[in-house]
Design a protein around this motif. Structure first.
Motif, PDB file in Angstrom:
ATOM      1  N   ARG A   1      12.225  28.776  28.076  1.00  0.00           N
ATOM      2  CA  ARG A   1      13.686  28.628  28.050  1.00  0.00           C
ATOM      3  C   ARG A   1      14.120  27.653  26.960  1.00  0.00           C
ATOM      4  N   LEU A   2      13.326  26.617  26.733  1.00  0.00           N
ATOM      5  CA  LEU A   2      13.643  25.692  25.641  1.00  0.00           C
ATOM      6  C   LEU A   2      13.557  26.417  24.304  1.00  0.00           C
TER       7      LEU A   2
ATOM      8  N   VAL B   1      19.497  22.651  21.620  1.00  0.00           N
ATOM      9  CA  VAL B   1      19.117  21.606  22.573  1.00  0.00           C
ATOM     10  C   VAL B   1      18.938  20.283  21.832  1.00  0.00           C
ATOM     11  N   ALA B   2      19.754  19.303  22.208  1.00  0.00           N
ATOM     12  CA  ALA B   2      19.696  17.995  21.548  1.00  0.00           C
ATOM     13  C   ALA B   2      18.528  17.153  22.058  1.00  0.00           C
ATOM     14  N   GLU B   3      18.221  17.246  23.355  1.00  0.00           N
ATOM     15  CA  GLU B   3      17.166  16.433  23.961  1.00  0.00           C
ATOM     16  C   GLU B   3      16.145  17.341  24.643  1.00  0.00           C
ATOM     17  N   PRO B   4      15.114  17.785  23.892  1.00  0.00           N
ATOM     18  CA  PRO B   4      14.156  18.752  24.452  1.00  0.00           C
ATOM     19  C   PRO B   4      13.424  18.268  25.701  1.00  0.00           C
TER      20      PRO B   4
ATOM     21  N   ALA C   1      21.045   9.653  33.834  1.00  0.00           N
ATOM     22  CA  ALA C   1      22.511   9.753  33.761  1.00  0.00           C
ATOM     23  C   ALA C   1      22.935  10.734  32.667  1.00  0.00           C
ATOM     24  N   VAL C   2      22.296  10.629  31.510  1.00  0.00           N
ATOM     25  CA  VAL C   2      22.637  11.528  30.404  1.00  0.00           C
ATOM     26  C   VAL C   2      22.318  12.972  30.770  1.00  0.00           C
ATOM     27  N   LEU C   3      21.147  13.194  31.339  1.00  0.00           N
ATOM     28  CA  LEU C   3      20.708  14.560  31.655  1.00  0.00           C
ATOM     29  C   LEU C   3      21.533  15.212  32.760  1.00  0.00           C
TER      30      LEU C   3
END
Length: 163
Positions: free
Chosen positions: A44-45, A52-55, A130-132
């Motif tokens: 999916r990645l 996607v900024a943060e793999p 928190a970011v995710l």
């Protein structure tokens, strides 16, 4: 361009796959299923690679969702078996509550379960959780606290029931 993209993806896979698969293994208690989930998260990645900024975070959130789906499937299967009456012949009628932390985490509402999985099982700092999850750090801390309190209460009830 395509070559560097493939190289970056291969390096990311080499760096993160073993830990992601191990994390999944602890959650689903089955090597094959853990590898399927980790592989699917990478698939999916790869499908969204350029957006996607943060793999790493994407992989863990995706894997957490796949684990949740796996748990739901297992629960549906358990209910079907119980309906069929097979368990009645195998288990005594007064089934004790299972104090397994993994099963208790599985039973948490998703709002509480996801931060627990990411923070405690994937060793992610609160800021990253928190970011995710798209929540404020204070909200994540409050959710973690609420989840720990629920787990503590369930464990206490389970232990009281056993003793």
């Amino acid at each position: 361009m395509k070559r560097s993209r493939e190289k970056a993806a291969a390096e990311l896979f080499t760096a993160l796959y073993p830990r992601l698969a191990g994390w999944c293994r602890r959650l689903v208690d089955d090597d094959g299923t853990a590898h399927e989930i980790a592989s699917e998260a990478f698939t999916r990645l790869w499908a969204r690679w350029t957006s996607v900024a943060e793999p790493r975070g994407f992989l863990y959130v995706t894997a957490a969702n796949l684990v949740r789906d796996h748990w739901r499937k297992l629960e549906r299967e358990r209910r079907a078996v119980r309906r069929a009456g097979v368990e009645a012949a195998v288990r005594p009628p007064t089934e004790q509550a299972d104090p397994s932390v993994r099963l208790l985490v599985q039973a948490l509402p998703e709002r509480l379960r996801t931060p627990i999985l990411l923070h405690y099982y994937a060793d992610m700092p609160i800021r990253e959780v928190a970011v995710l999850t798209g929540r404020k750090e204070g909200t994540v801390k409050a959710d973690l606290h609420a989840a720990r309190e629920l787990l503590r209460a369930h464990l206490r009830r389970s232990l009281d029931h056993i003793l």
